[in-house]
Design a protein around this motif. Sequence first.
Motif, short mmCIF file in Angstrom:
data_model
loop_
_atom_site.label_atom_id
_atom_site.label_comp_id
_atom_site.label_asym_id
_atom_site.label_seq_id
_atom_site.Cartn_x
_atom_site.Cartn_y
_atom_site.Cartn_z
N GLU A 195 0.84 -1.17 -0.04
CA GLU A 195 0.13 0.11 -0.09
C GLU A 195 0.73 1.13 -0.02
OE1 GLU A 195 -3.76 -1.95 2.20
OE2 GLU A 195 -3.01 -0.12 3.11
N MET A 196 2.16 1.34 0.59
CA MET A 196 2.92 2.34 0.52
C MET A 196 4.39 2.31 -0.12
SD MET A 196 2.29 3.88 4.45
CE MET A 196 3.03 5.32 4.27
N GLY A 197 4.41 0.80 -0.49
CA GLY A 197 5.85 0.71 -1.58
C GLY A 197 6.97 1.13 -0.65
N THR A 198 6.99 0.87 0.75
CA THR A 198 7.91 0.99 1.77
C THR A 198 8.26 -0.14 2.44
OG1 THR A 198 7.62 3.48 2.02
CG2 THR A 198 8.64 2.30 3.70
N ALA A 199 9.58 -0.73 2.59
CA ALA A 199 9.91 -1.75 3.38
C ALA A 199 10.09 -1.26 4.67
CB ALA A 199 11.21 -2.25 2.79
N LEU A 200 9.12 -1.62 5.74
CA LEU A 200 9.48 -1.22 7.14
C LEU A 200 9.05 -2.32 8.01
CD1 LEU A 200 7.09 2.01 8.12
CD2 LEU A 200 9.50 1.81 8.44
N GLU A 201 10.09 -2.47 8.69
CA GLU A 201 9.98 -3.43 9.83
C GLU A 201 9.08 -3.12 11.04
OE1 GLU A 201 12.65 -6.58 12.54
OE2 GLU A 201 13.54 -4.85 11.70
N VAL A 202 8.11 -4.11 11.13
CA VAL A 202 7.12 -3.68 12.45
C VAL A 202 7.55 -4.85 13.23
CG1 VAL A 202 4.71 -3.40 12.93
CG2 VAL A 202 5.44 -2.89 10.62
N THR A 203 7.73 -4.43 14.51
CA THR A 203 8.03 -5.43 15.56
C THR A 203 6.93 -5.46 16.66
OG1 THR A 203 9.15 -3.85 17.03
CG2 THR A 203 10.23 -5.00 15.20
N ALA A 204 6.71 -6.50 17.45
CA ALA A 204 5.93 -6.51 18.68
C ALA A 204 5.96 -5.39 19.48
CB ALA A 204 6.22 -7.93 19.49
N ALA A 218 4.71 6.06 -1.78
CA ALA A 218 3.33 5.71 -1.52
C ALA A 218 2.78 6.03 -2.91
CB ALA A 218 2.65 6.34 -0.51
N VAL A 219 3.39 7.23 -3.71
CA VAL A 219 2.71 7.75 -4.92
C VAL A 219 3.44 7.03 -6.03
CG1 VAL A 219 2.39 9.94 -6.35
CG2 VAL A 219 1.92 10.05 -3.67
N LEU A 220 4.71 6.96 -5.83
CA LEU A 220 5.53 6.73 -7.08
C LEU A 220 5.65 5.12 -7.24
CD1 LEU A 220 8.58 9.29 -6.54
CD2 LEU A 220 6.47 9.26 -8.31
N THR A 221 5.89 4.39 -6.16
CA THR A 221 6.16 2.84 -6.62
C THR A 221 4.96 1.93 -5.73
OG1 THR A 221 7.42 2.89 -4.52
CG2 THR A 221 8.64 3.28 -6.32
N ALA A 222 4.09 2.36 -4.97
CA ALA A 222 3.40 1.41 -4.33
C ALA A 222 2.45 0.62 -5.24
CB ALA A 222 2.60 2.07 -3.22
N ALA A 223 2.45 -0.73 -5.19
CA ALA A 223 1.46 -1.46 -6.10
C ALA A 223 -0.08 -0.91 -6.05
CB ALA A 223 1.70 -2.88 -5.90
N GLU A 238 11.50 12.43 10.39
CA GLU A 238 10.82 13.49 9.43
C GLU A 238 11.09 12.83 8.04
OE1 GLU A 238 10.72 17.60 9.50
OE2 GLU A 238 8.96 17.76 8.44
N GLU A 239 12.29 12.59 7.84
CA GLU A 239 12.93 12.43 6.30
C GLU A 239 12.42 10.83 5.94
OE1 GLU A 239 14.58 14.25 9.01
OE2 GLU A 239 16.11 12.63 8.85
N GLU A 240 12.27 9.97 6.91
CA GLU A 240 11.66 8.69 6.41
C GLU A 240 10.04 8.73 6.16
OE1 GLU A 240 14.26 5.52 9.18
OE2 GLU A 240 12.82 6.81 10.25
N LEU A 241 9.52 9.88 6.97
CA LEU A 241 7.98 9.81 6.61
C LEU A 241 7.85 10.46 5.13
CD1 LEU A 241 5.45 9.57 8.84
CD2 LEU A 241 5.34 12.00 7.89
N GLN A 242 8.79 11.49 5.09
CA GLN A 242 8.59 12.02 3.68
C GLN A 242 9.06 11.00 2.61
OE1 GLN A 242 11.04 15.43 4.25
NE2 GLN A 242 9.44 16.82 4.73
N GLU A 243 10.00 10.30 2.69
CA GLU A 243 10.23 9.20 1.76
C GLU A 243 9.22 8.41 1.54
OE1 GLU A 243 14.01 6.32 1.41
OE2 GLU A 243 14.30 8.51 2.35
N ALA A 244 8.42 8.00 2.54
CA ALA A 244 7.36 6.87 2.63
C ALA A 244 6.31 7.60 1.86
CB ALA A 244 7.00 6.58 4.26
N GLU A 245 6.18 8.77 2.14
CA GLU A 245 4.87 9.53 1.45
C GLU A 245 5.09 9.48 -0.14
OE1 GLU A 245 2.93 12.90 4.19
OE2 GLU A 245 4.92 13.34 3.40
N ARG A 246 6.51 9.77 -0.56
CA ARG A 246 6.87 9.93 -1.99
C ARG A 246 6.73 8.53 -2.64
NH1 ARG A 246 10.58 13.93 -0.54
NH2 ARG A 246 12.04 12.60 -0.12
#
Length: 218
Positions: A102-111, A147-152, A137-145
């Motif tokens: 949904e966002m095209g970002t590889a984010l590790e989510v932990t317990a 989400a538009v550019l590469t998210a399936a 903030e940079e990570e969040l901005q990158e994730a926002e980009r």
Amino acid sequence: MAGKEISKEESLSLKGYRHACHIMLYADTDARLFGKIPMKHIVIHVNVSDPLCYPASLVVELNLLSPQMQMRFDGLLGFPGGLVNPAEESLERGLSRELWEEMGTALEVTAEDHHSSCVAPSPPHLITHLYCKRLREEELQEAERAAVLTAADHGLEVLGMVRVPLYVLKNGGGFPSFLSHSFISNSRSQLLAALRDLGLLSPGELDSAVACAEKIRH
Ligand code: GTP
Ligand code: MN
Ligand code: MN
Ligand code: MN
Ligand code: MN
Ligand code: MN
């Protein structure tokens, strides 16, 4: 619409339920609205003719901001994430997979990122798990980009990511207006609970915003 809170462990022992995992991503920001209103402050204006408006001259400083939600394909607001089958993958792995789709970002989510689990009031037989993760903030901005550019799923399941405004303008603009929109399942309750529990807004501020949103809605 809040649903019944339940521990993650207990929810995983229930039979016949589906599991939905969503996440609130947020970050610090130095951005300023219209070049002057710091986005990391709640700016509270008083309107004396409006008893539901906030008390006078309150400017609350916040350190953390910009929670991310999304405009879903069905026109409702919700958090990024989705359905996970615990028989096939862990809740956290499944949530990471949904974030990739949904966002095209590889984010590790932990317990440790787990915030709450809840038996949702609708649809039936759904457990909703909320995770919260603070990014730079940079990570969040990158994730926002991304989400538009590469998210399936961009333009399909997800029409766009949106930031939650945490400031309050005159006449309820900002956070109260945001709350007056329509939200999927119990995501609105999840948002309010997460903001409260992370200390981003006080219970009093949340109550005022909810009351103000009710007025806007009607
Ligand atoms: P598909 O990939 O099409 O299967 O969708 P998905 O896996 O991304 O599922 P979705 O994100 O739509 O979430 C599944 C169900 O969880 C939805 O039908 C809603 O009922 C509920 N849901 C969706 N978003 C949220 C949310 O942000 N919070 C809560 N509590 N529930 C949500
Ligand atoms: Mn403009
Ligand atoms: Mn999905
Ligand atoms: Mn899915
Ligand atoms: Mn989803
Ligand atoms: Mn999908």
